[in-house]
Design a protein around this motif. Structure first.
Motif, short mmCIF file in Angstrom:
data_model
loop_
_atom_site.label_atom_id
_atom_site.label_comp_id
_atom_site.label_asym_id
_atom_site.label_seq_id
_atom_site.Cartn_x
_atom_site.Cartn_y
_atom_site.Cartn_z
N ASP A 1 0.81 -1.20 0.00
CA ASP A 1 0.00 0.00 0.00
C ASP A 1 0.85 1.26 0.00
OD1 ASP A 1 0.08 -1.81 2.13
OD2 ASP A 1 -0.86 -0.41 3.46
N GLN A 2 2.01 1.19 -0.57
CA GLN A 2 2.85 2.37 -0.70
C GLN A 2 2.39 3.23 -1.86
OE1 GLN A 2 6.87 1.08 -1.27
NE2 GLN A 2 7.39 1.60 0.83
N LYS A 3 2.70 4.49 -1.76
CA LYS A 3 2.52 5.41 -2.87
C LYS A 3 3.87 6.08 -3.09
CE LYS A 3 -2.29 5.91 -2.43
NZ LYS A 3 -3.47 6.51 -2.66
N PRO A 4 4.77 5.38 -3.79
CA PRO A 4 6.10 5.95 -3.97
C PRO A 4 6.05 7.22 -4.80
CG PRO A 4 5.83 4.03 -5.36
CD PRO A 4 4.62 4.10 -4.48
N THR A 102 5.14 -0.57 -7.83
CA THR A 102 4.17 -0.70 -6.73
C THR A 102 4.72 -0.19 -5.40
OG1 THR A 102 4.87 -2.96 -6.27
CG2 THR A 102 3.02 -2.68 -7.79
N GLY A 103 6.03 0.04 -5.32
CA GLY A 103 6.61 0.50 -4.07
C GLY A 103 8.09 0.74 -4.17
#
Length: 129
Positions: A1-4, A102-103
């Motif tokens: 659930d990262q938002k890099p 995704t991260g």
């Protein structure tokens, strides 16, 4: 659930540095329209660029980023990440799934977890006194 933190390749170094400062991170993942990883731009790249006398307001990140960086998949373990960070001397490793970002994992992520563990253990010992 990262938002890099991601930016398009046409972003300037100045924009990348401003975004990194605002998010308090040390790297930007440079992505295409489909969120595919093109490269990574880090604080080290910014320092090198400035030391060479380049103009951060006109230099694009795709001109100075590390192209096609090593990545890990979402099923990689923490040990996989630590080994890659250590063996290659990286501070950041992008996480890519099915060709899409995704991260990102950084050395700091592991230091923060170790500090939290230390704080928990220290707190427990203080309660035992």
């Amino acid at each position: 659930d990262q938002k890099p933190l991601t930016l398009p390749p046409a972003a300037t170094v100045s924009q990348a540095c401003g975004a990194m400062y605002a998010r308090r991170v040390g790297a930007v993942l440079v992505v295409d329209e489909a969120h595919g990883l093109l490269g990574i731009f880090t604080g080290r790249d910014a320092v090198r660029l400035l030391a060479e006398g380049a103009d951060a307001k006109t230099t694009r990140v795709d001109q100075v980023m590390t192209k096609d960086p090593k990545t890990l998949g979402p099923r990689a373990t923490a040990m996989d990440a630590l080994l890659l960070l250590n063996d290659c001397g990286f501070r950041h490793v992008p996480i890519v799934d099915g060709g899409r970002v995704t991260g990102i994992v950084s050395r700091y992520d592991f230091r923060a977890k170790e500090q939290a563990r230390f704080d928990d253990e220290t707190g427990f010992m203080e309660m035992m006194r």
